[in-house]
Design an enzyme around this catalytic site. Structure first.
Site, PDB file in Angstrom:
ATOM      1  N   ARG A 116       0.838  -1.214   0.000  1.00 33.82           N
ATOM      2  CA  ARG A 116       0.000   0.000   0.000  1.00 33.82           C
ATOM      3  C   ARG A 116       0.870   1.260   0.000  1.00 33.82           C
ATOM      4  NH1 ARG A 116      -1.435   1.516   4.649  1.00 33.82           N
ATOM      5  NH2 ARG A 116      -2.130  -0.499   5.431  1.00 33.82           N
ATOM      6  N   LYS A 125     -10.270   6.668 -18.292  1.00 34.41           N
ATOM      7  CA  LYS A 125     -10.747   7.129 -19.592  1.00 34.41           C
ATOM      8  C   LYS A 125      -9.617   7.063 -20.639  1.00 34.41           C
ATOM      9  CE  LYS A 125     -14.623   7.661 -17.453  1.00 34.41           C
ATOM     10  NZ  LYS A 125     -14.395   8.015 -16.085  1.00 34.41           N
ATOM     11  N   ASP A 160      -9.484  19.255 -13.762  1.00 31.17           N
ATOM     12  CA  ASP A 160      -9.720  17.855 -14.123  1.00 31.17           C
ATOM     13  C   ASP A 160      -9.480  17.749 -15.626  1.00 31.17           C
ATOM     14  OD1 ASP A 160     -10.891  15.445 -14.999  1.00 31.17           O
ATOM     15  OD2 ASP A 160     -12.244  15.399 -13.283  1.00 31.17           O
ATOM     16  N   TYR A 193     -18.805  16.005 -14.056  1.00 34.85           N
ATOM     17  CA  TYR A 193     -19.223  14.608 -13.942  1.00 34.85           C
ATOM     18  C   TYR A 193     -20.065  14.438 -12.667  1.00 34.85           C
ATOM     19  CZ  TYR A 193     -18.794   9.728 -12.634  1.00 34.85           C
ATOM     20  OH  TYR A 193     -19.061   8.463 -12.209  1.00 34.85           O
TER      21      TYR A 193
HETATM   22  C1  LIG Z   1     -14.268  14.201 -15.995  1.00 36.06           C
HETATM   23  C2  LIG Z   1     -14.280  13.052 -15.016  1.00 36.06           C
HETATM   24  N1  LIG Z   1     -13.590  13.158 -13.866  1.00 36.06           N
HETATM   25  C3  LIG Z   1     -13.590  12.162 -12.953  1.00 36.06           C
HETATM   26  C4  LIG Z   1     -14.307  11.005 -13.156  1.00 36.06           C
HETATM   27  C5  LIG Z   1     -14.289   9.923 -12.093  1.00 36.06           C
HETATM   28  O1  LIG Z   1     -13.406   8.926 -12.447  1.00 36.06           O
HETATM   29  P1  LIG Z   1     -13.536   7.376 -12.009  1.00 36.06           P
HETATM   30  O2  LIG Z   1     -14.765   6.847 -12.665  1.00 36.06           O
HETATM   31  O3  LIG Z   1     -12.255   6.784 -12.506  1.00 36.06           O
HETATM   32  O4  LIG Z   1     -13.650   7.366 -10.514  1.00 36.06           O
HETATM   33  C6  LIG Z   1     -15.019  10.834 -14.335  1.00 36.06           C
HETATM   34  C7  LIG Z   1     -15.781   9.591 -14.567  1.00 36.06           C
HETATM   35  O5  LIG Z   1     -16.575   9.497 -15.490  1.00 36.06           O
HETATM   36  C8  LIG Z   1     -15.027  11.902 -15.294  1.00 36.06           C
HETATM   37  O6  LIG Z   1     -15.716  11.803 -16.441  1.00 36.06           O
END
Ligand SMILES: Cc1ncc(COP(=O)(O)O)c(C=O)c1O
Length: 391
Positions: free
Chosen positions: A57, A206, A181, A109
């Protein structure tokens, strides 16, 4: 590369770095080309108090390789990986405490929204959500206790584009940190740290992984204090990715630039086709000249990925009919993989947003989000055409 005309240039050597950084065979006794997948949950200590790795970890060679690649492709000092994109945001939020204030972009999101609303607020953090397309909204939301500005750009699912340099300036003038992000564009198309942001956060799930077989997140930064806090929380909160997943993402970064170029050309071809389709009211794609932030997109990015949205002529019934009729596109959440996906944000990815906010943002049941994959563009266009005509 023709589609990148007028955008910021792709940094020289990006692809070479993505292929070679952090994976030099000389690092390993076996001189393997592909870095070893180290599954061991614990490690032998050389003597009391002396060890290379202590416990899985706290650190792992496969994770180190990936974090080395992530920081190298963004020309950054540090990268810290987490069990998911939401895990990365959880760690960022936990760097703050009761009485701190965040300014957060209002279109994001659904899971990020839920984390701010249902988790961060419980920690006693105050949050103001703003439409950051108007810079004055960000300025006016700042309070003496503002510690963090967080935005997605382009946003999910409205594809709004926010001015990273201008927001970074506001953050700097107010002693707040600024996190972007960067999931939708990856460092191949957008480098927030070079534009003044302090943190780039990712759902590596993604485009960075791109093969729809890993859930993971990361934060990339040059800020040592934030790195140290995030590194501590990675271990202390236990939000770590597994070594096998790390090795899969390391593999995927080798082809990031090729995949992103193809996502861009495919999604532009699809967007242009949809713009001319009589059953489509509006297409949201920052690479289209019709996009209200097209000029800003060209100023601060090197291109756009495969993510886009459209409003179809109809309501929930027509959206459902469309999703029933698609054959190549698959009805599913997520984005950024090699395969093309379609979904209705108001009912799927963004269902955790309150109904009033969905309405205010115009995330309606006739809005469909597409993740355009790497297939042959004419096959994708034919599939969308037949599904729109079957609505
Ligand atoms: C722009 C964006 N940020 C963060 C996330 C969250 O990521 P995760 O699904 O890997 O937890 C997503 C998920 O769809 C996203 O589209």
């Amino acid at each position: 590369m023709a589609e990148n005309t007028g955008y910021l240039p792709i940094p020289k050597g990006f692809t070479t770095k993505a292929i070679h950084s952090s994976t030099d065979p000389d690092r390993w006794d076996s001189m393997c080309i592909v870095p070893p997948l180290v599954l061991s949950a614990t490690f032998k200590h050389v003597k009391l108090g002396e060890y290379k790795y202590e416990y899985g970890r706290a650190g792992n060679p496969s994770r180190d390789v990936l974090e080395g690649s992530l920081s190298a492709i963004e020309n950054a000092k540090y990268a810290v990986t987490f069990a998911s994109g939401l895990g990365a945001l959880t760690a960022i939020i936990n760097c703050y405490t009761q009485g701190d204030h965040f300014v957060v972009g209002d279109d994001m999101y659904g899971g990020n929204y839920r984390l701010f609303e249902k988790v961060a607020k419980n920690l006693g953090v105050e949050i103001t959500m703003v439409d950051a397309t108007l810079i004055d909204n960000v300025k006016n939301a700042i309070k003496p206790n503002t510690k963090l500005i967080f935005i997605e750009t382009p946003t999910n699912p409205l594809l709004k584009v926010f001015d990273i340099k201008a927001i970074a300036e506001i953050a700097k003038n107010n002693n707040a940190l600024f996190c972007v992000d960067n999931t939708f564009l990856t460092p191949y198309f957008q480098r927030p740290l070079e534009l003044g942001a302090d943190l780039s956060s990712y759902s590596l799930t993604k485009y960075m992984n791109g093969h729809t077989d890993v859930i993971m997140g990361a934060v990339v930064t040059n800020n040592k204090e934030m790195h140290d806090k995030l590194r501590f929380l990675q271990n202390a909160m236990g939000i770590v990715p597994g070594p096998f997943d790390c090795s899969l993402v390391t593999r995927s970064l080798k082809t990031l630039s090729l995949r992103m170029q193809r996502h861009m050309s495919n999604s532009l071809a699809v967007a242009k086709f949809l713009e001319s389709h009589p059953k489509v009211l509006k297409v949201l794609h920052p690479g289209l000249e019709s996009h209200p932030n097209h000029a800003l997109t060209k100023q601060q990015t090197s291109g756009h990925s495969g993510i886009m949205s459209m409003y179809i002529d109809g309501g929930r019934k027509e959206s459902e009919n469309f999703l029933k009729a698609i054959k190549l596109f698959i009805m599913a959440e997520s984005l950024g993989g090699y395969e093309s996906l379609a979904e209705i944000p108001s009912i799927m990815t963004h269902a955790s947003l309150p109904a009033e906010l969905l309405k205010e943002l115009n995330i309606t049941d006739n809005m469909i989000r597409l993740s355009v994959g790497l297939e042959d563009p004419e096959d994708l266009i034919n599939d969308l055409d037949q599904a729109l005509n079957a609505m």
